[in-house]
Design a protein around this motif. Structure first.
Motif, PDB file in Angstrom:
ATOM      1  N   TRP A 163      58.945 -85.315   4.371  1.00  0.00           N
ATOM      2  CA  TRP A 163      57.771 -86.276   4.801  1.00  0.00           C
ATOM      3  C   TRP A 163      56.437 -85.538   4.389  1.00  0.00           C
ATOM      4  N   THR A 164      56.034 -85.438   3.495  1.00  0.00           N
ATOM      5  CA  THR A 164      54.650 -84.528   3.330  1.00  0.00           C
ATOM      6  C   THR A 164      54.311 -84.942   1.819  1.00  0.00           C
ATOM      7  N   SER A 165      52.994 -84.869   1.703  1.00  0.00           N
ATOM      8  CA  SER A 165      52.225 -85.361   0.547  1.00  0.00           C
ATOM      9  C   SER A 165      52.818 -84.430  -0.843  1.00  0.00           C
ATOM     10  N   ASN A 166      53.246 -83.035  -0.474  1.00  0.00           N
ATOM     11  CA  ASN A 166      53.646 -82.295  -1.329  1.00  0.00           C
ATOM     12  C   ASN A 166      55.292 -82.314  -1.666  1.00  0.00           C
ATOM     13  N   PHE A 167      55.975 -83.695  -1.577  1.00  0.00           N
ATOM     14  CA  PHE A 167      57.270 -83.623  -1.544  1.00  0.00           C
ATOM     15  C   PHE A 167      57.895 -83.478  -2.893  1.00  0.00           C
ATOM     16  N   ASN A 168      56.846 -83.533  -4.044  1.00  0.00           N
ATOM     17  CA  ASN A 168      57.464 -83.524  -5.226  1.00  0.00           C
ATOM     18  C   ASN A 168      57.129 -82.046  -5.844  1.00  0.00           C
ATOM     19  N   GLN A 169      56.857 -81.117  -4.940  1.00  0.00           N
ATOM     20  CA  GLN A 169      56.666 -79.729  -5.118  1.00  0.00           C
ATOM     21  C   GLN A 169      57.157 -78.741  -4.264  1.00  0.00           C
ATOM     22  N   ALA A 170      58.537 -78.768  -4.160  1.00  0.00           N
ATOM     23  CA  ALA A 170      59.335 -77.847  -3.218  1.00  0.00           C
ATOM     24  C   ALA A 170      60.475 -77.104  -3.922  1.00  0.00           C
ATOM     25  N   THR A 171      60.742 -75.948  -3.487  1.00  0.00           N
ATOM     26  CA  THR A 171      61.811 -75.190  -3.785  1.00  0.00           C
ATOM     27  C   THR A 171      62.581 -74.533  -2.538  1.00  0.00           C
ATOM     28  N   PHE A 172      63.616 -74.974  -2.241  1.00  0.00           N
ATOM     29  CA  PHE A 172      64.359 -74.450  -1.015  1.00  0.00           C
ATOM     30  C   PHE A 172      65.510 -73.299  -1.480  1.00  0.00           C
ATOM     31  N   GLY A 173      65.566 -72.206  -0.771  1.00  0.00           N
ATOM     32  CA  GLY A 173      66.517 -71.288  -1.176  1.00  0.00           C
ATOM     33  C   GLY A 173      66.516 -70.151  -0.212  1.00  0.00           C
ATOM     34  N   VAL A 174      67.184 -69.003  -0.670  1.00  0.00           N
ATOM     35  CA  VAL A 174      67.608 -67.939   0.083  1.00  0.00           C
ATOM     36  C   VAL A 174      66.614 -66.643  -0.437  1.00  0.00           C
ATOM     37  N   TYR A 175      66.435 -65.603   0.270  1.00  0.00           N
ATOM     38  CA  TYR A 175      65.796 -64.329  -0.182  1.00  0.00           C
ATOM     39  C   TYR A 175      66.506 -63.147   0.371  1.00  0.00           C
ATOM     40  N   ILE A 190      56.308 -74.837  -0.941  1.00  0.00           N
ATOM     41  CA  ILE A 190      55.758 -76.155  -1.023  1.00  0.00           C
ATOM     42  C   ILE A 190      54.356 -76.104  -1.035  1.00  0.00           C
ATOM     43  N   GLY A 191      53.868 -76.983  -1.943  1.00  0.00           N
ATOM     44  CA  GLY A 191      52.231 -77.211  -2.163  1.00  0.00           C
ATOM     45  C   GLY A 191      51.834 -75.795  -2.245  1.00  0.00           C
ATOM     46  N   GLY A 192      52.242 -75.034  -3.148  1.00  0.00           N
ATOM     47  CA  GLY A 192      51.716 -73.822  -3.577  1.00  0.00           C
ATOM     48  C   GLY A 192      51.932 -72.602  -2.530  1.00  0.00           C
TER      49      GLY A 192
END
Length: 250
Positions: A83-95, A163-165
């Motif tokens: 639920w954000t305007s950046n919904f199409n610019q996201a990567t979720f992962g581990v570090y 997300i969002g840069g």
């Protein structure tokens, strides 16, 4: 009688001190209106749609910085909603806890309805024989894609969201002390079981933590060394108070 009251109060305070070493409640905004006046669900409503029906504003949080696997050395992730305007610019992962630039991606961009249809489940695995982490995702036909490996120096990892840069981490010290991720543990009798967690991320300043929501199963938190030390001090305080009470009763 008065002395016993103070001894018991000290033991309770020590127990609270020990518990506080592991959990600091994040202030989650429960307002349902988005930044542009559009009606959005709260994090708790999103959690309920994902089967975490036990999650409420009063639920204890698992906002731990680092994690490891359950018994199988593998885990899977699902994107619930963004639920954000950046919904199409996201990567979720581990570090890698020792190098936050050493990362593995699990899930990508989604929508308010969840993950894109071509990317349904993200997988993370650890090989005790090679010491390497591996990640990939499967599509709607259960076909594996984007297999990558990395050396984290062990089986401990943190979570990140780009997300969002901007990139945010489960370790608040990497966010200049700002909490960007809040977690909730599942419970027996719900879809979210005891080894499954729901993570809500904040990419702005409204603190609603439903900008990117994912569930991850077969993981458990790893307390930081400072938290373990604080917990040990708390237990010592409890034992000392209990011995004083016992001596007074003899």
């Amino acid at each position: 009688m008065k002395k016993r009251f103070y001894g018991t109060a000290g033991a309770i305070a020590a127990l609270a001190f020990a518990g506080s070493a592991f959990a600091t409640q994040i202030d989650v905004n429960t307002a349902a209106d988005g930044p542009h006046g559009n009606h959005e669900p709260t994090l708790y409503q999103v959690a309920h749609t994902a089967g975490f029906t036990n999650v409420t504003a009063a639920s204890p949080q698992s906002n731990d910085a680092y994690w490891t696997f359950g018994a199988t050395n593998s885990s899977s992730s699902l994107l619930v909603a963004t639920w954000t305007s950046n919904f199409n610019q996201a990567t979720f992962g581990v570090y890698d806890p020792n190098d936050s630039t050493n990362r593995l991606s699990l899930l990508g961009a989604g929508s308010q309805l969840g993950a894109n249809t071509n990317e349904t489940t993200g997988y993370l695995k650890y090989s005790s024989s090679t010491g390497l982490m591996s990640s990939y995702y499967t599509d709607s036909a259960s076909v594996q894609h984007n297999l990558h490996t990395a050396d984290f120096g062990g089986d401990v990892f943190g979570y990140f969201l780009t997300i969002g840069g901007n990139t945010y981490y489960s370790d608040t010290t990497l966010n200049s002390g700002a909490d960007r991720m809040v977690g909730y543990q599942g419970s027996s009798g719900t879809k979210g079981l005891m080894n499954e967690y729901l993570f809500g991320w904040e990419d702005g300043t409204d603190r609603d933590y439903q900008d990117y929501v994912a569930t991850v199963e077969s993981i458990r938190p790893v307390p930081e060394p400072s938290s373990i030390a604080m917990f040990g001090v708390g237990l010592l305080m409890i034992g000392f108070a209990a011995r004083r009470i016992q001596k007074r009763d003899v």
